[in-house]
Structure formats: structure tokens, C-alpha cells
Design a protein around this motif. Structure first.
Motif, mmCIF file in Angstrom:
data_model
loop_
_atom_site.group_PDB
_atom_site.id
_atom_site.type_symbol
_atom_site.label_atom_id
_atom_site.label_comp_id
_atom_site.label_asym_id
_atom_site.label_seq_id
_atom_site.Cartn_x
_atom_site.Cartn_y
_atom_site.Cartn_z
ATOM 1 N N ASN A 150 16.741 -10.866 40.927
ATOM 2 C CA ASN A 150 18.414 -11.050 41.357
ATOM 3 C C ASN A 150 18.811 -9.813 41.610
ATOM 4 O OD1 ASN A 150 19.100 -13.953 42.346
ATOM 5 N ND2 ASN A 150 18.915 -14.371 40.075
ATOM 6 N N ASP A 151 18.198 -9.188 41.702
ATOM 7 C CA ASP A 151 18.929 -7.850 41.719
ATOM 8 C C ASP A 151 19.980 -6.979 43.384
ATOM 9 O OD1 ASP A 151 18.945 -5.006 42.387
ATOM 10 O OD2 ASP A 151 17.243 -4.593 41.515
ATOM 11 N N PRO A 152 21.131 -6.348 43.083
ATOM 12 C CA PRO A 152 21.535 -6.179 44.211
ATOM 13 C C PRO A 152 21.153 -5.354 45.831
ATOM 14 C CG PRO A 152 23.201 -6.248 42.387
ATOM 15 C CD PRO A 152 21.682 -6.588 41.839
ATOM 16 N N LYS A 153 19.981 -4.803 44.815
ATOM 17 C CA LYS A 153 19.725 -3.822 45.731
ATOM 18 C C LYS A 153 18.375 -4.846 47.192
ATOM 19 C CE LYS A 153 19.403 0.219 43.353
ATOM 20 N NZ LYS A 153 18.458 0.897 42.675
ATOM 21 N N LEU A 154 18.490 -5.853 46.569
ATOM 22 C CA LEU A 154 17.253 -7.451 47.481
ATOM 23 C C LEU A 154 18.839 -7.981 48.679
ATOM 24 C CD1 LEU A 154 15.189 -8.500 45.463
ATOM 25 C CD2 LEU A 154 14.848 -6.466 46.100
ATOM 26 N N GLY A 155 19.753 -7.374 48.687
ATOM 27 C CA GLY A 155 20.701 -8.054 49.526
ATOM 28 C C GLY A 155 20.313 -9.340 49.151
#
Length: 529
Positions: free
Chosen positions: A348-353
Motif C-alpha cells: 500500500n505505497d502511495p507511489k503505486l497509485g
């Protein structure tokens, strides 16, 4: 529209396009250097002509390869910045060495070879070509080192979410790289062999249809001359016949080489990336049998709709383990193992959108891996068969007068190209969902791997990547037209297109300096341009 999918299409299109030129450059360069060596040792005119004609085509392809290859490294920073951050500490060394070789050693000595025909001594001139060609081979090794690290990361530790090189020797002697490099060189020679065979066949056929060469009652060639046409003499016949036979022999030997190295590479893949090889065989369940033909929904995630129509018992075990009895794990066994080791969902990484937290699909696109594997073997086998048949059909000194056989020989040039492209697509697509595949032998050390979904640049939109994709594809299409036009022009022109002096001289008698291939004093750059 997902930025990841567009970025993958962009890199796939530009890389496959570029790689169509790489094997021809490497393979043809080695063959041209061999031809010039024969001329250096024998002084025979046919070897000089062969060197200059095939050298011209080599140069055209080399230039286009350099122009299209530069784009690859730009994409690392533009569309794949997260990937660049992750692998940068490892990739810096091999890519820097490759760049130094490509833009300094290769280009410098190739330039000396292009413009040094009359300025350099024969031995020095020949050495320049060999240095440039060997430089391209070593350059290819550094690229293979980088790619093989993505297939089997070694010599690194995971620090702050990035791979850190701790053992350069392990990286540069990665067993995956050593085997992949030998396989790639064999594949490059196969491309060069098919290239020589098809073009030489065309010119021998033209000599027959133009009435220059005939056959006697026994079917043996009677070599003629066309004095009114530059270069269409008896030496011209020797040029094409020897080129054809060299090409056929190189193609046949290289197929044997690709078979041996491919077997070694396959065994490593079964150890290092078992899911890739299971998908390549559509092996849903554990077993020993090799699928010659499977039908059904190869895109199904659980293999439930795939049926093997033709199987060879024990062959899959031999390809994987070298025996006929050891069971090989299938897709349905491997998926739970991958999920246990690496998780079931993306972080759940914000960079993955929008991709954050999505379920991971560990089975690659089976249609691509299954058929890509078979196309690689099939096209390679066809090229080798064509080489053997060509040697048999030309045993009397010329080719049959059949137009359809000539067209088949010319179109056969594409077979080894297809085998090389299919092999690379299988290798890269079969690694998914990883851009850096995990090493299963880390022995308790934190595994170093990266999902493709996490590698794309977070700050670049799908629209921006699509714009660059359209622009690059358009430019590459134009370059393809230019290259094909240049190649076909010089191919149809024959040796005279690479040696304009043949239009002014009747032979290739040595110059006063003893270097052969008489040349107009005012035509210094004839070979270069």
C-alpha cells in the motif's frame, strides 16, 4: 489508461525494434572481420569484394543500431525512475563500461577502418576492424550482465529499499550472464548466416536469370561474364557462392550452438525462475511430460481450461534436470509458493497509485511465454534446415533457377530474426510480475526483487508516456523505412554498389602500395558513402 501499461508498451516496442539490429551487427561484424582476414592472408580479389560489400551493410545496420539504442537509457530516467533508483547502484558499472566501449572503442576503431583503406597498412587496418568487432561483443556482455542481474540478482544486499552492490565479481560472473551471453552470440551468428545466405542466393539467381551463368548437361555451373555490367564477372560468381556457403555453415553451426547454450539456459531458468518455465510449457500440474501442443485458454489464471494435445513423456524432466524421471513443479503448485514467499498483494505505497494493494498475478501471460518459446525454437530450426538444404542445392556451383525458391531464401532471412525476437520477448515477459526477479538462493538474506508495478515513474502520467510512445514509434517507423531503403539499394546494386571503382576498372589488381582493390584517387570516401 494505466501509465504502467503504456510504459511497458513503450519499452517493449523500442527495445524489440533496437534488438532487431543488435544480433545482425554483432554476427555480421564477426563474419566481415573473418572475410577481411581471408583477404589479408590470401590477397584474393573475391575476399576483398566480400569484405567491402558485406561491410557496407554492416555499417548501415551499425549506425541505425546506435541511433535507436540511445533511447533505451533515456527511458530509464523518464518512464522508469523508481526502477532506476532501485538498480542504479548495480547497473552503473556495466552500463558505463558498455557506453565507453560503444562510443569510444567501437566508434573510434570503426572510423579508422572506414576511412583507412588506403591510409593504413593492411595489417593495421584489419586490426582496427577486429578491435571494433570484439569491442561490440564485449559491449554486449556488459548489457547481458545488467539484464541477467534482473533475472537473477547476485552480489547485492537490500539497504533502504535499494539494491547495493557488495560483490562486483559476483555480478560480472553471474552464471545467468555467462550462459545468456553465449546463447546471444550464437543467435547473432545465426542471424548473420541467414542474412548472407538469402542475399547471396538472390545474386546467384540473378546471374542465372540474366543468362550470365548457365548449367551444363550434368547440372554443373558454367560461369560467365557480363563485361557491360560493372562487377558481373567470374569473380562476382565466386563472391556470392562463397558468401552463401559461409552463411549456410555459420547458420548451421550457430543453431547447434544455440541448442546447447539454450539447454543450459533452460536448466538455469528452471532453478531461478520456475514459474517462467512452467508457463512456457503450459505445465499446470507437476509432471515430467513436455507439451508439444496445448490448447484452451492459455490466459486463464488457474490453468483450468488448458488441455495438452501432444506430450512427450520425460522430456520436460530432461530439459529441467537432465534426467527423465524427476517431476517438475507446475503452475498450480508454484503459485502458492510464490504467494507465501512474496505476498499476495502489492504494498500500500502511495507511489503505486491505483495499483497499490492490488492482488499480484504471479503467472505471466501464458500465450506469450508458451508460443514465444516455440517460435524461438521453430524459427531457429527452420533457419538451420534452410542452411543444410542450401548447401545441398548449391553443390554444383549455383542455385536453381526457380523464382519461388529465391523468394523463399530471401524471406528466410527473417527466420533467425524472428527466433531472436521471440526469445527475448519470452525472457522478459516470462519474468513478470517482477522487473527484478527474486533470487531463490539468498539463504536467509533479505531477498532483492522489485515488482514491475512499482518500477514506473510516479510523477509521469499515462498521457505523457503515450505522447512519447507515439513520437518514438513514428520516428522509428521513419528510420525503418530509411534503413530498408538503404539496405535494398546496396543489396540490389551488388558488389559494385560498395566498390564504385569496379565501374572504371576491369579487375581488382593491387595498387602500387600493394593493398589491392584499385580505387579512383578522387573517390577517397567511396567506401564510406
Amino acid at each position: 489508461m494505466d501509465a504502467l501499461e503504456v510504459a511497458r508498451w513503450q519499452f517493449g516496442i523500442t527495445t524489440v525494434y533496437h534488438f532487431m539490429m543488435v544480433p545482425l551487427t554483432i554476427g555480421l561484424g564477426l563474419v566481415v572481420a573473418f572475410m577481411q582476414t581471408l583477404w589479408y592472408r590470401t590477397g584474393k580479389a573475391e575476399y576483398l569484394r566480400m569484405t567491402k560489400f558485406w561491410g557496407k551493410l554492416f555499417l548501415i545496420n551499425f549506425i541505425m543500431g546506435v541511433a535507436t539504442g540511445i533511447v533505451q537509457e533515456f527511458q530509464f530516467g523518464m518512464a522508469w525512475s523508481e526502477y532506476s533508483r532501485f538498480v542504479g547502484d548495480v547497473f552503473g558499472a556495466p552500463l558505463a563500461m558498455e557506453a565507453l566501449l560503444a562510443f569510444f572503442v567501437e566508434s573510434t576503431f570503426l572510423g579508422l577502418w572506414i576511412f583507412g583503406w588506403k591510409q593504413l597498412k593492411k595489417g593495421v587496418h584489419l586490426a582496427c576492424l577486429w578491435i571494433a568487432v570484439i569491442g561490440s561483443v564485449i559491449s554486449a556482455y556488459f548489457i547481458i550482465v545488467a539484464n541477467s542481474w534482473m533475472q537473477h540478482p547476485v552480489g547485492v544486499t537490500l539497504e533502504d529499499g535499494r539494491g547495493r552492490m557488495v560483490d562486483a565479481w559476483a555480478v560480472f560472473t553471474n552464471n545467468t550472464a555467462v550462459v545468456a551471453f553465449s546463447h546471444t552470440i550464437m543467435g547473432a551468428l545465426a542471424v548473420a548466416g541467414g542474412f548472407l545466405l538469402g542475399i547471396a542466393w538472390y545474386h546467384l539467381w540473378r546471374r542465372r536469370t540474366d543468362g550470365i551463368d548457365t548449367v551444363d548437361a550434368s547440372g554443373r555451373v558454367v560461369v560467365g561474364e557480363a563485361r557491360s555490367v560493372p562487377g558481373r564477372d567470374k569473380t562476382d560468381h565466386t563472391v556470392w557462392l562463397r558468401s552463401l556457403r559461409i552463411g549456410a555453415i555459420v547458420a548451421a553451426i550457430s543453431f547447434a550452438g544455440t541448442s546447447i547454450t539454450g539447454d543450459l539456459q533452460g536448466k538455469l531458468m528452471f532453478e531461478q525462475q520456475p514459474m517462467k518455465m512452467a508457463a512456457a510449457e503450459a505445465a499446470c500440474h507437476d509432471g515430467t511430460q513436455f507439451s508439444v501442443l496445448s490448447v484452451g485458454d492459455l490466459g486463464s489464471k488457474d490453468c483450468s481450461n488448458i488441455v495438452a494435445v501432444i506430450e512427450v513423456p520425460g522430456l520436460l524432466s530432461f530439459l529441467a534436470k537432465g534426467d527423465f524421471t524427476t517431476e517438475v513443479k507446475g503452475v498450480n503448485t508454484l503459485v502458492p509458493e510464490y504467494q507465501e514467499k512474496y505476498g499476495t498483494h502489492l504494498p500500500n505505497d502511495p507511489k503505486l497509485g491505483d495499483r497499490a494493494g492490488k492482488e499480484i498475478q504471479y503467472v505471466p501471460v501464458m500465450e506469450v511465454t508458451y508460443w514465444g518459446f516455440r517460435m524461438m525454437i521453430g524459427f531457429g530450426g527452420l533457419a538451420a534446415l534452410a542452411a543444410v538444404v542450401a548447401l545441398w542445392l548449391t553443390r554444383r556451383g549455383t542455385v536453381p533457377a526457380s523464382r519461388w525458391l529465391m523468394r523463399l531464401a530471401v524471406f528466410g532471412i527473417l527466420a533467425p530474426f524472428g527466433a531472436n525476437a521471440a526469445g527475448w520477448i519470452f525472457t522478459e515477459m516470462g519474468r513478470q510480475p517482477f522487473v527484478v526477479a527474486p533470487n531463490p538462493d539468498m539463504n536467509g538474506i533479505d531477498p532483492v526483487f522489485m515488482y514491475t508495478a512499482a518500477a514506473v515513474s510516479p510523477g509521469v502520467s499515462a498521457g505523457e508516456i503515450l505522447t512519447s510512445l507515439i513520437a518514438l514509434t513514428t520516428v522509428y517507423a521513419v528510420l525503418m523505412v530509411v534503413e530498408i531503403k538503404l539496405l535494398t539499394t546496396y543489396i540490389r546494386g551488388g558488389v559494385a554498389s560498395a566498390m564504385p571503382e569496379l565501374a572504371h576498372h576491369d579487375d581488382d589488381t593491387p595498387d602500387e602500395d600493394g593493398r589491392g582493390g584499385s580505387q579512383r584517387e578522387t573517390d577517397v570516401l567511396a567506401f564510406a558513402y
